[in-house]
Scaffold this motif. Sequence first.
Motif, PDB file in Angstrom:
ATOM      1  N   ASP A   1       0.853  -1.196   0.000  1.00 24.23           N
ATOM      2  CA  ASP A   1       0.000   0.000   0.000  1.00 24.23           C
ATOM      3  C   ASP A   1       0.884   1.239   0.000  1.00 24.23           C
ATOM      4  O   ASP A   1       1.410   1.627   1.039  1.00 24.23           O
ATOM      5  CB  ASP A   1      -0.915   0.009   1.224  1.00 24.23           C
ATOM      6  CG  ASP A   1      -1.992   1.090   1.127  1.00 24.23           C
ATOM      7  OD1 ASP A   1      -1.856   1.991   0.284  1.00 24.23           O
ATOM      8  OD2 ASP A   1      -2.962   1.029   1.894  1.00 24.23           O
TER       9      ASP A   1
ATOM     10  N   THR B   1      -4.398   3.756   1.101  1.00 18.02           N
ATOM     11  CA  THR B   1      -5.783   3.384   0.832  1.00 18.02           C
ATOM     12  C   THR B   1      -6.396   2.568   1.964  1.00 18.02           C
ATOM     13  O   THR B   1      -7.622   2.469   2.051  1.00 18.02           O
ATOM     14  CB  THR B   1      -5.877   2.575  -0.473  1.00 18.02           C
ATOM     15  OG1 THR B   1      -5.055   1.406  -0.364  1.00 18.02           O
ATOM     16  CG2 THR B   1      -5.404   3.407  -1.657  1.00 18.02           C
ATOM     17  N   ARG B   2      -5.546   1.986   2.834  1.00 19.26           N
ATOM     18  CA  ARG B   2      -6.053   1.162   3.930  1.00 19.26           C
ATOM     19  C   ARG B   2      -5.407   1.573   5.246  1.00 19.26           C
ATOM     20  O   ARG B   2      -4.338   2.169   5.282  1.00 19.26           O
ATOM     21  CB  ARG B   2      -5.769  -0.318   3.648  1.00 19.26           C
ATOM     22  CG  ARG B   2      -6.617  -0.885   2.504  1.00 19.26           C
ATOM     23  CD  ARG B   2      -6.251  -2.331   2.239  1.00 19.26           C
ATOM     24  NE  ARG B   2      -4.889  -2.455   1.751  1.00 19.26           N
ATOM     25  CZ  ARG B   2      -4.140  -3.545   1.896  1.00 19.26           C
ATOM     26  NH1 ARG B   2      -4.610  -4.584   2.554  1.00 19.26           N
ATOM     27  NH2 ARG B   2      -2.921  -3.587   1.411  1.00 19.26           N
TER      28      ARG B   2
ATOM     29  N   GLU C   1      -7.991  12.619   1.014  1.00 22.47           N
ATOM     30  CA  GLU C   1      -7.768  11.478   0.134  1.00 22.47           C
ATOM     31  C   GLU C   1      -7.938  11.891  -1.328  1.00 22.47           C
ATOM     32  O   GLU C   1      -8.864  12.628  -1.679  1.00 22.47           O
ATOM     33  CB  GLU C   1      -8.756  10.358   0.466  1.00 22.47           C
ATOM     34  CG  GLU C   1      -8.450   9.062  -0.236  1.00 22.47           C
ATOM     35  CD  GLU C   1      -9.294   7.930   0.314  1.00 22.47           C
ATOM     36  OE1 GLU C   1      -8.877   6.770   0.171  1.00 22.47           O
ATOM     37  OE2 GLU C   1     -10.359   8.200   0.899  1.00 22.47           O
ATOM     38  N   ASP C   2      -7.013  11.452  -2.168  1.00 21.49           N
ATOM     39  CA  ASP C   2      -7.000  11.725  -3.613  1.00 21.49           C
ATOM     40  C   ASP C   2      -6.585  13.157  -3.950  1.00 21.49           C
ATOM     41  O   ASP C   2      -6.569  13.544  -5.122  1.00 21.49           O
ATOM     42  CB  ASP C   2      -8.358  11.424  -4.263  1.00 21.49           C
ATOM     43  CG  ASP C   2      -8.726   9.954  -4.163  1.00 21.49           C
ATOM     44  OD1 ASP C   2      -7.795   9.114  -4.203  1.00 21.49           O
ATOM     45  OD2 ASP C   2      -9.921   9.647  -4.035  1.00 21.49           O
TER      46      ASP C   2
ATOM     47  N   TRP D   1      -4.454   8.272  10.077  1.00 23.04           N
ATOM     48  CA  TRP D   1      -5.108   7.841   8.834  1.00 23.04           C
ATOM     49  C   TRP D   1      -6.576   8.285   8.821  1.00 23.04           C
ATOM     50  O   TRP D   1      -7.085   8.765   7.801  1.00 23.04           O
ATOM     51  CB  TRP D   1      -4.986   6.322   8.728  1.00 23.04           C
ATOM     52  CG  TRP D   1      -5.549   5.718   7.483  1.00 23.04           C
ATOM     53  CD1 TRP D   1      -4.947   5.628   6.265  1.00 23.04           C
ATOM     54  CD2 TRP D   1      -6.836   5.106   7.342  1.00 23.04           C
ATOM     55  NE1 TRP D   1      -5.781   4.994   5.362  1.00 23.04           N
ATOM     56  CE2 TRP D   1      -6.946   4.663   6.007  1.00 23.04           C
ATOM     57  CE3 TRP D   1      -7.904   4.876   8.211  1.00 23.04           C
ATOM     58  CZ2 TRP D   1      -8.076   4.019   5.518  1.00 23.04           C
ATOM     59  CZ3 TRP D   1      -9.043   4.236   7.731  1.00 23.04           C
ATOM     60  CH2 TRP D   1      -9.110   3.813   6.397  1.00 23.04           C
TER      61      TRP D   1
END
Length: 367
Positions: free
Chosen positions: A155, A159-160, A296-297, A289
């Motif tokens: 990863d 993403t996780r 995110e993105d 996180w």
Amino acid sequence: MTVSTAPSRTEIVREADGYDHATIYNGEQRLHVVVRGEGPLVLLVHGFPEAWFCWRNQIDAIAAAGYTVAAPDMRGYGRSSKPDAVEDYIVTKLVDDCAVMVEALGHDEATIMGHDWGAMVAWTAAWTRPELFTAVVGMSVPFGGRGLIPIGGVDSFGTRRPSVVQREIAGPDKLFYQEYWSKPGALESEFETDPRGFLRGQYFSFSGGPYPDDFQAPDPLATTPSQIAEQIRNGGVCMDLDAKFSDGHVIPEADPDWLAADLDDYVREFTRTGLRAPLNWYRAMDKSWEELAPFEDKPVEVPALFIGADLDVATQWGAEAVAAFDRTVPQHRPSVVLEKCGHWFSRERPAETTAAMLDFLAGLEQR
């Protein structure tokens, strides 16, 4: 010794070492910051297990080039506060500490540069606060998104949840080092048994020292994701369930010059402070996180540089992330990979590290 006072509860003292030592308060948190020079602000963020003085070889050179240099003991380290709660080490709070430093030192913006965990803070600062942190240099660890540290083949982009990724890396019969370091008391007890031996082994093992002089390192940024995953699973950073992390340390017959120069300082510092608070940075990774979900993105939108080393495992793990920089860090400069050195390259190869930092800064001035 002279004393002056700046706004925002900031005390600045010229100490016997010739540096200005600032005490800056972010709410209840006290932040110790070493300051040198005048001009645009450059903030230098250390990693684990280091302190402000890991930048000794860079501070004066950058200040002499016309910049104000600020090198803090980050939260949990040195002369800065060490709160008890793991939640106090979420990366956005570490970024907020950096933001308070910028304001308290009288600046509207800063270039932020970080190594190891400091790179993760620096990338996150530029990612989430681009109006304040207007340029970034990440050293050893490239941009890893919400996951903070990118690991090719598993990863690289956050993403996780990090704890899930760590379990996948190690499999059922081993522990990834970050999982072990997150266990309360595990690494701390190894350190407390023999502080000098632990730090000596930690620094040397992840340097270029264990490699023979004629070793020809392959290009670490050419490593494929599957190769990275295999390397991690079969390497010393994945531990047997009954092992200690320091069991895998390589102990030098004699300390190389770069290690002998400051080992006493690190032993003195961490014998005084311990490792509990610094390890909370790892223990807060899942919470970090979660906090970073709104970004995110979103790419890092400021000018950026990655500096790695050919014998640095974190550089090798980040090859997939660096390959994606055109998408994730669109204003990145060509990466710099230093040769024949490992993870601690600001100390192992100080002249080359400083030159890369100054070249980046000069490029910003020419925009």
